[in-house]
Design a protein around this motif. Structure first.
Motif, mmCIF file in Angstrom:
data_model
loop_
_atom_site.group_PDB
_atom_site.id
_atom_site.type_symbol
_atom_site.label_atom_id
_atom_site.label_comp_id
_atom_site.label_asym_id
_atom_site.label_seq_id
_atom_site.Cartn_x
_atom_site.Cartn_y
_atom_site.Cartn_z
ATOM 1 N N THR A 1 0.836 -1.205 0.000
ATOM 2 C CA THR A 1 0.000 0.000 0.000
ATOM 3 C C THR A 1 0.872 1.257 0.000
ATOM 4 O O THR A 1 0.593 2.219 -0.725
ATOM 5 C CB THR A 1 -0.931 0.006 1.223
ATOM 6 O OG1 THR A 1 -1.715 -1.199 1.236
ATOM 7 C CG2 THR A 1 -1.851 1.212 1.200
ATOM 8 N N ALA A 2 1.932 1.238 0.796
ATOM 9 C CA ALA A 2 2.842 2.382 0.833
ATOM 10 C C ALA A 2 3.536 2.578 -0.518
ATOM 11 O O ALA A 2 3.696 3.711 -0.996
ATOM 12 C CB ALA A 2 3.884 2.177 1.936
ATOM 13 N N GLY B 1 2.357 1.684 -3.437
ATOM 14 C CA GLY B 1 1.352 2.210 -4.352
ATOM 15 C C GLY B 1 1.184 3.707 -4.197
ATOM 16 O O GLY B 1 1.023 4.438 -5.192
ATOM 17 N N ALA B 2 1.240 4.204 -2.962
ATOM 18 C CA ALA B 2 1.120 5.641 -2.730
ATOM 19 C C ALA B 2 2.299 6.402 -3.320
ATOM 20 O O ALA B 2 2.130 7.493 -3.887
ATOM 21 C CB ALA B 2 0.996 5.913 -1.233
ATOM 22 N N SER C 1 -0.316 2.442 -9.503
ATOM 23 C CA SER C 1 -0.619 2.777 -8.110
ATOM 24 C C SER C 1 -1.927 2.146 -7.671
ATOM 25 O O SER C 1 -2.016 1.565 -6.574
ATOM 26 C CB SER C 1 -0.687 4.300 -7.950
ATOM 27 O OG SER C 1 -1.114 4.648 -6.653
ATOM 28 N N ALA C 2 -2.932 2.218 -8.531
ATOM 29 C CA ALA C 2 -4.245 1.656 -8.181
ATOM 30 C C ALA C 2 -4.155 0.141 -7.997
ATOM 31 O O ALA C 2 -4.695 -0.409 -7.030
ATOM 32 C CB ALA C 2 -5.253 2.005 -9.275
ATOM 33 N N THR D 1 -1.447 -1.744 -7.329
ATOM 34 C CA THR D 1 -0.613 -2.091 -6.176
ATOM 35 C C THR D 1 -1.338 -1.816 -4.866
ATOM 36 O O THR D 1 -1.316 -2.633 -3.941
ATOM 37 C CB THR D 1 0.709 -1.300 -6.227
ATOM 38 O OG1 THR D 1 1.370 -1.560 -7.465
ATOM 39 C CG2 THR D 1 1.612 -1.673 -5.076
ATOM 40 N N THR D 2 -1.999 -0.662 -4.791
ATOM 41 C CA THR D 2 -2.717 -0.289 -3.567
ATOM 42 C C THR D 2 -3.882 -1.245 -3.313
ATOM 43 O O THR D 2 -4.144 -1.634 -2.164
ATOM 44 C CB THR D 2 -3.238 1.150 -3.675
ATOM 45 O OG1 THR D 2 -2.135 2.031 -3.936
ATOM 46 C CG2 THR D 2 -3.931 1.571 -2.390
ATOM 47 N N GLY E 1 -2.473 -4.394 -1.908
ATOM 48 C CA GLY E 1 -1.990 -4.124 -0.554
ATOM 49 C C GLY E 1 -3.115 -3.994 0.454
ATOM 50 O O GLY E 1 -3.063 -4.586 1.544
ATOM 51 N N VAL E 2 -4.153 -3.242 0.101
ATOM 52 C CA VAL E 2 -5.301 -3.055 0.999
ATOM 53 C C VAL E 2 -6.027 -4.379 1.212
ATOM 54 O O VAL E 2 -6.484 -4.685 2.325
ATOM 55 C CB VAL E 2 -6.260 -1.990 0.432
ATOM 56 C CG1 VAL E 2 -7.567 -1.963 1.213
ATOM 57 C CG2 VAL E 2 -5.596 -0.610 0.469
#
Length: 487
Positions: free
Chosen positions: A19-20, A22-23, A47-48, A50-51, A54-55
């Motif tokens: 998540t980090a 991705g940010a 980013s979308a 990966t996040t 992660g989420v």
């Protein structure tokens, strides 16, 4: 066989870090958007994706204890590194700067392990977001390596790293109360050094964007550049000396910088490992100068010749991998010289790579004691490191690590040669990968070339070599033991 290892804490940590990551992809997306480059959409999509993963990982394991056993910590280290590389490769693939996922994975692995080997050609005209992402990968990788060296490897007792556990946490003069505070303090120091390095590069003549990217890869001793010819593009003495200073800064244990800020200004010089590192570096520069003096004087002239030796010696020994010239053209002696020093590395607890200085110190202390026992069979000898007695298990751990390091290098060299590479390319590629240096030797992967033309099998083997070298071998290899997965 029953698997009893609880994977949920590993998934939890992996989710948080994905998540980090991705940010952070939104930063190059913003840079590309401001520059009017359509690649901002690539970074936004990466980013979308990966996040989201992660989420999902985090949500599925939320509420789990974050306390890790030794086995979970080992598995987490490997899983996190592979997951971050897998996600970090997406912008390279989707932007089209590389033709395949193999190349994208290789580039991301080289970035996060701060190796500096590249498969991208045409860096001078590459999109700004891609150049920034390469620098960010190495910067994040360098920061992760420092935290791992302080908080994870000593706990796992990997390759003699347990000698630093007592210094960090178990003595009356603790540097800071908890590992999280130490990590936070080192992050601030890492950011400060990067900022100072960027300003120094700008004063020396670099454009602000190039100065920032080179600062990130210099302090991380990574070596990614914004130019195909690396630092050699600038042909500027001031830029090269700035790089030399901060490559050395990145190769010194970051815990010592905390001690300096806490009012112990001589902490760095009093450290036995640092003194040895600086002494060895000075001796190698002298040896390198004596080896190639005549050739370099003809090519560069007096001051330029000496600067070329200093810059490239520091770059290869610290594992940064910048090149100011094609030292493959300096003669057979220089090729042998640079091949040997790529294995040495800097200090433990830094962003540097290789076998590392402290292991040579421990090995020397062990040899010295063995020789002394021949003369004085009934003598009592106490091996020390930084004034503290060494745990008897440390020399064995160090000896085992060095043996495994060289054995892995030999196996990787043979495997690369079996893919069709010539002997020099195979051996220097294996050494460069496992030592996380970057450029190899020869016409293909030497300082004037890159890894783009290698076959996919060789690239996957080199990616594995980079991971093994960065995670100190045992962390990865132990996962292949059936006993690891049992109770």
């Amino acid at each position: 066989m029953t698997l009893v290892l609880d994977l949920r804490p590993v998934v939890l940590v992996t989710g948080i870090l994905l998540t980090a990551l991705g940010a952070t992809m939104l930063v190059p997306a913003l840079v590309d958007a401001i520059a009017g480059n359509p690649d901002w959409q690539v970074f936004a999509a990466s980013s979308a994706a990966t996040t989201l993963v992660g989420v999902t990982f985090y949500t599925a394991t939320r509420g789990m204890s974050r306390t890790l056993s030794t086995r979970q910590a080992m598995l987490m280290t490997v899983v996190v590194w592979i997951a971050l590389v897998t996600a970090g490769a997406l912008p390279f693939l989707w932007s089209g700067v590389v033709p395949s996922y193999t190349d994208a994975f290789f580039e991301a692995m080289s970035g996060l392990t701060t190796t500096g080997a590249t498969v991208i050609t045409g860096l001078d005209d590459a999109p700004p977001g891609i150049l920034l992402w390469r620098g960010m990968l190495q910067w994040l990788g360098g920061l992760g390596i420092i935290v791992m060296a302080v908080a994870v490897l000593p706990m796992l007792q990997i390759g003699g790293m347990q000698v630093f556990k007592a210094e960090a946490f178990d003595t009356p003069e603790k540097i800071l109360p908890r590992a999280t505070q130490i990590s936070g303090s080192m992050t601030l120091i890492f950011v400060a050094f990067t900022a100072i390095c960027a300003v120094a590069y700008m004063i020396a003549g670099m454009l602000p964007a190039e100065a920032l990217i080179h600062a990130m890869t210099t302090v991380a001793t990574g070596g990614f550049s914004t130019r195909d010819t690396s630092i050699g593009f600038y042909q500027d003495a001031a830029i090269e000396w700035v790089a030399v200073v901060f490559m050395i800064v990145g190769s010194i244990p970051f815990l010592l910088y905390i001690q300096v800020l806490q009012g112990r200004p001589l902490a760095i010089w009093r450290d036995q490992q640092v003194r040895t590192f600086l002494t060895v570096l000075a001796l190698l520069v002298l040896i390198g100068w004596l080896v190639v003096e005549q050739t370099l004087t003809e090519l560069f002239g007096g001051p330029g010749a000496f600067r070329a030796v200093v810059f490239n010696t520091v770059s290869i020994m610290t594992g940064t991998g910048y090149a100011s010239a094609d030292y493959g053209l300096w003669g057979a002696q220089s090729i042998a010289f640079f091949f040997i020093i790529m294995f040495i590395g800097g200090c433990a607890g830094s962003t540097s790579c290789g076998i590392k200085i402290f292991r040579f110190q421990v090995l020397f202390a062990e040899v010295r004691e063995r020789l002394a026992r021949v003369l004085y069979p009934h003598g009592v000898f106490v091996k020390r490191f930084n004034g503290r007695p060494l745990d008897p298990r440390v020399p064995l751990a160090v000896t085992t690590f060095i043996f495994l390091y060289l054995a892995t290098f030999a196996v990787l060299s043979i495997a690369l040669q079996m893919t069709g590479l010539d002997l020099l390319t195979a051996m220097s590629g294996a050494g460069s990968a496992i030592s996380n240096v970057g450029p190899g030797l020869g016409d293909i992967i030497g300082p004037a070339g890159n890894y783009q033309s290698l076959n996919d099998t060789a690239k996957w083997l080199l990616s594995l070599g980079m991971l093994l070298g960065r995670l100190e071998l045992f962390t990865v290899l132990v996962l292949f033991l059936p006993q690891f997965w049992r109770s």
